[in-house]
Design a protein around this motif. Structure first.
Motif, PDB file in Angstrom:
ATOM      1  N   SER A  23       0.838  -1.197   0.000  1.00 23.31           N
ATOM      2  CA  SER A  23       0.000   0.000   0.000  1.00 23.31           C
ATOM      3  C   SER A  23       0.875   1.249   0.000  1.00 23.31           C
ATOM      4  CB  SER A  23      -0.962   0.008   1.192  1.00 23.31           C
ATOM      5  OG  SER A  23      -0.284   0.173   2.420  1.00 23.31           O
ATOM      6  N   MET A  24       2.027   1.176   0.664  1.00 27.42           N
ATOM      7  CA  MET A  24       2.976   2.298   0.648  1.00 27.42           C
ATOM      8  C   MET A  24       3.586   2.459  -0.744  1.00 27.42           C
ATOM      9  SD  MET A  24       6.686   2.604   2.478  1.00 27.42           S
ATOM     10  CE  MET A  24       7.264   1.259   1.439  1.00 27.42           C
ATOM     11  N   SER A  25       4.119   1.374  -1.311  1.00 27.48           N
ATOM     12  CA  SER A  25       4.774   1.450  -2.613  1.00 27.48           C
ATOM     13  C   SER A  25       3.815   1.892  -3.705  1.00 27.48           C
ATOM     14  CB  SER A  25       5.378   0.084  -2.982  1.00 27.48           C
ATOM     15  OG  SER A  25       6.415  -0.254  -2.095  1.00 27.48           O
ATOM     16  N   TYR A  26       2.552   1.489  -3.586  1.00 20.16           N
ATOM     17  CA  TYR A  26       1.558   1.862  -4.588  1.00 20.16           C
ATOM     18  C   TYR A  26       1.467   3.382  -4.729  1.00 20.16           C
ATOM     19  CZ  TYR A  26      -2.936   2.387  -6.963  1.00 20.16           C
ATOM     20  OH  TYR A  26      -3.916   2.743  -7.853  1.00 20.16           O
ATOM     21  N   TRP A  27       1.400   4.084  -3.599  1.00 20.56           N
ATOM     22  CA  TRP A  27       1.240   5.534  -3.664  1.00 20.56           C
ATOM     23  C   TRP A  27       2.540   6.243  -4.016  1.00 20.56           C
ATOM     24  CZ3 TRP A  27      -3.308   7.012  -4.637  1.00 20.56           C
ATOM     25  CH2 TRP A  27      -4.402   6.301  -4.150  1.00 20.56           C
ATOM     26  N   ILE A  28       3.665   5.671  -3.639  1.00 21.81           N
ATOM     27  CA  ILE A  28       4.947   6.237  -4.066  1.00 21.81           C
ATOM     28  C   ILE A  28       5.045   6.193  -5.583  1.00 21.81           C
ATOM     29  CG2 ILE A  28       7.444   5.825  -4.122  1.00 21.81           C
ATOM     30  CD1 ILE A  28       7.303   5.059  -1.193  1.00 21.81           C
ATOM     31  N   VAL A  29       4.724   5.039  -6.151  1.00 23.03           N
ATOM     32  CA  VAL A  29       4.837   4.870  -7.603  1.00 23.03           C
ATOM     33  C   VAL A  29       3.739   5.648  -8.328  1.00 23.03           C
ATOM     34  CG1 VAL A  29       4.871   3.179  -9.486  1.00 23.03           C
ATOM     35  CG2 VAL A  29       5.999   2.653  -7.325  1.00 23.03           C
ATOM     36  N   GLN A  30       2.587   5.838  -7.691  1.00 23.63           N
ATOM     37  CA  GLN A  30       1.534   6.643  -8.311  1.00 23.63           C
ATOM     38  C   GLN A  30       2.028   8.065  -8.566  1.00 23.63           C
ATOM     39  OE1 GLN A  30      -1.175   6.495  -9.842  1.00 23.63           O
ATOM     40  NE2 GLN A  30      -2.646   5.029  -9.027  1.00 23.63           N
ATOM     41  N   HIS A  31       2.769   8.616  -7.623  1.00 28.89           N
ATOM     42  CA  HIS A  31       3.305   9.967  -7.843  1.00 28.89           C
ATOM     43  C   HIS A  31       4.398   9.937  -8.910  1.00 28.89           C
ATOM     44  CE1 HIS A  31       5.379  13.813  -7.182  1.00 28.89           C
ATOM     45  NE2 HIS A  31       4.180  14.232  -6.817  1.00 28.89           N
ATOM     46  N   PHE A  32       5.226   8.886  -8.902  1.00 31.05           N
ATOM     47  CA  PHE A  32       6.221   8.733  -9.966  1.00 31.05           C
ATOM     48  C   PHE A  32       5.531   8.740 -11.334  1.00 31.05           C
ATOM     49  CE2 PHE A  32       9.439   6.250  -7.144  1.00 31.05           C
ATOM     50  CZ  PHE A  32       9.866   7.449  -6.586  1.00 31.05           C
ATOM     51  N   ALA A  33       4.401   8.015 -11.427  1.00 30.13           N
ATOM     52  CA  ALA A  33       3.661   7.944 -12.688  1.00 30.13           C
ATOM     53  C   ALA A  33       3.125   9.315 -13.086  1.00 30.13           C
ATOM     54  CB  ALA A  33       2.508   6.947 -12.567  1.00 30.13           C
ATOM     55  N   ASN A  34       2.734  10.090 -12.091  1.00 29.14           N
ATOM     56  CA  ASN A  34       2.143  11.397 -12.347  1.00 29.14           C
ATOM     57  C   ASN A  34       3.134  12.380 -12.955  1.00 29.14           C
ATOM     58  OD1 ASN A  34      -0.288  13.063 -12.013  1.00 29.14           O
ATOM     59  ND2 ASN A  34       0.946  14.257 -10.590  1.00 29.14           N
ATOM     60  N   VAL A  35       4.430  12.223 -12.634  1.00 25.74           N
ATOM     61  CA  VAL A  35       5.443  13.166 -13.131  1.00 25.74           C
ATOM     62  C   VAL A  35       6.353  12.540 -14.187  1.00 25.74           C
ATOM     63  CG1 VAL A  35       5.440  14.473 -10.972  1.00 25.74           C
ATOM     64  CG2 VAL A  35       7.060  12.578 -11.257  1.00 25.74           C
TER      65      VAL A  35
END
Length: 334
Positions: A23-35
């Motif tokens: 659940s932590m990695s999911y949101w970290i990578v979601q921001h990576f995807a956003n930028v």
């Protein structure tokens, strides 16, 4: 009669840990995807999100079926999509490679203590998913010429048995050459510190709490110090130093993640470092290496303990499942 065993403690622990990490990695990578601005990385980023989401949803399903409380973990409240880039697109790939390797190793390690067939099948599938993600990420890093390799050594001319105990401590006045196994652990632990240093350096300039910023600054100093120790060992042994990890960090001071998430990620990095150093101690026959690892692991243990205390003080530390406190039940006020 249908046999439907309840989850045992090791299964609960494995599922809870998998939920929290993913659940932590999911949101970290979601921001990576956003930028993200690298088209070649898009598929790998999306696969990472799919994998993490699968783990979170599957653990939630099992826990709900067994009437276990579902962990809080991390949510969209822990990420700020309005925040700009902090880390480079190349760092994104290196983080995914790192977390995919950690996920594969964790899933494989959990299998040893699992009894129920459905839980074993879940972690077997998880291991395969993250292993494929790891290999795909490695292939892309190699294609980009950005894969950090461990040092090379000359081919061994013949196999033979040791004939002297000096192999353990070195020849008088100098240490014997490093073995390939010792080099492998030094390289892995250098890599862990490098990615950790980059992460916490970004955290130190974006954290909202002054205490968290100070904690992250301390982590950056510790990681840099440990990298220096490992690199000095290689220099003294005449081993070519591997290139350093990408440490490009933007000047943004807007936090893409909550202080809670950043503290949890830092704690996870500390735990992985401690495990890596412990494995290295067992595999390193040169006594000076054991001394280095023992000293460095004590420093990380203290750092991790201070981080846990900071998380508890701020109510960021989610309580892991635990056994019933019988004394508390017996002594409860009527």
């Amino acid at each position: 009669m249908e046999h439907n065993p309840k989850l045992i403690s090791s299964e609960v622990a494995a599922l809870w840990s998998a939920f929290m990490q993913n659940s932590m990695s999911y949101w970290i990578v979601q921001h990576f995807a956003n930028v993200n601005e690298d088209p070649e990385s898009t598929e790998i980023i999306q696969t990472t999100l799919t994998n993490c989401n699968f783990v979170v949803n599957e653990v939630k399903r099992i826990f709900e079926t067994e009437n276990h409380a579902v962990p809080i973990g991390f949510t969209q409240e822990d990420v700020n999509f309005k925040a700009g880039r902090v880390y480079s697109d190349l760092f994104t790939l290196r983080y995914i490679k790192y977390m995919a390797a950690a996920g594969t190793a964790a899933a494989a390690a959990f299998l040893e203590v699992l009894a129920r067939n459905d839980v074993r099948q879940f972690f077997s599938k998880t291991s395969k998913m993250f292993m494929k993600l790891y290999n795909d990420t490695c292939d892309l890093l190699l294609k980009k010429g950005a894969f950090i390799r461990s040092p090379t050594i000359a081919p061994m001319e013949k196999a033979e048995y040791l004939q002297s105990e000096s192999f353990l401590s070195g020849i008088i006045g100098r240490h014997r050459p490093l073995t390939a196994i010792e080099l492998g652990h030094i390289s892995k632990n250098t890599e862990t510190n490098s990615i950790g240093r980059t992460f916490v350096a970004g955290f130190s300039q974006t954290a909202q709490s002054p205490e968290v910023r100070k904690y992250m600054e301390r982590g950056t100093e510790i990681a840099a110090k440990h990298e220096t120790v490992f690199r000095q060992i290689l220099v003294e042994d005449g081993v070519p130093l591997p290139s350093t990890w990408d440490s490009t960090i933007s000047q943004s001071t807007v936090a893409p993640y909550s202080d809670k998430l950043m503290m949890f990620q830092t704690n996870s990095l500390s735990v992985i470092s401690i495990a890596g150093y412990g494995a290295a101690i067992g595999a390193s026959l040169r006594k000076d290496l054991g001394g280095h690892y023992t000293r460095l692991v004590a420093e990380i243990l203290q750092y991790a303990n201070d981080g846990v205390q900071l998380m508890i003080e701020n109510r960021w530390m989610e309580q892991p499942p635990q056994n019933v406190d019988r004394d508390a039940l017996r002594n409860r006020s009527v």
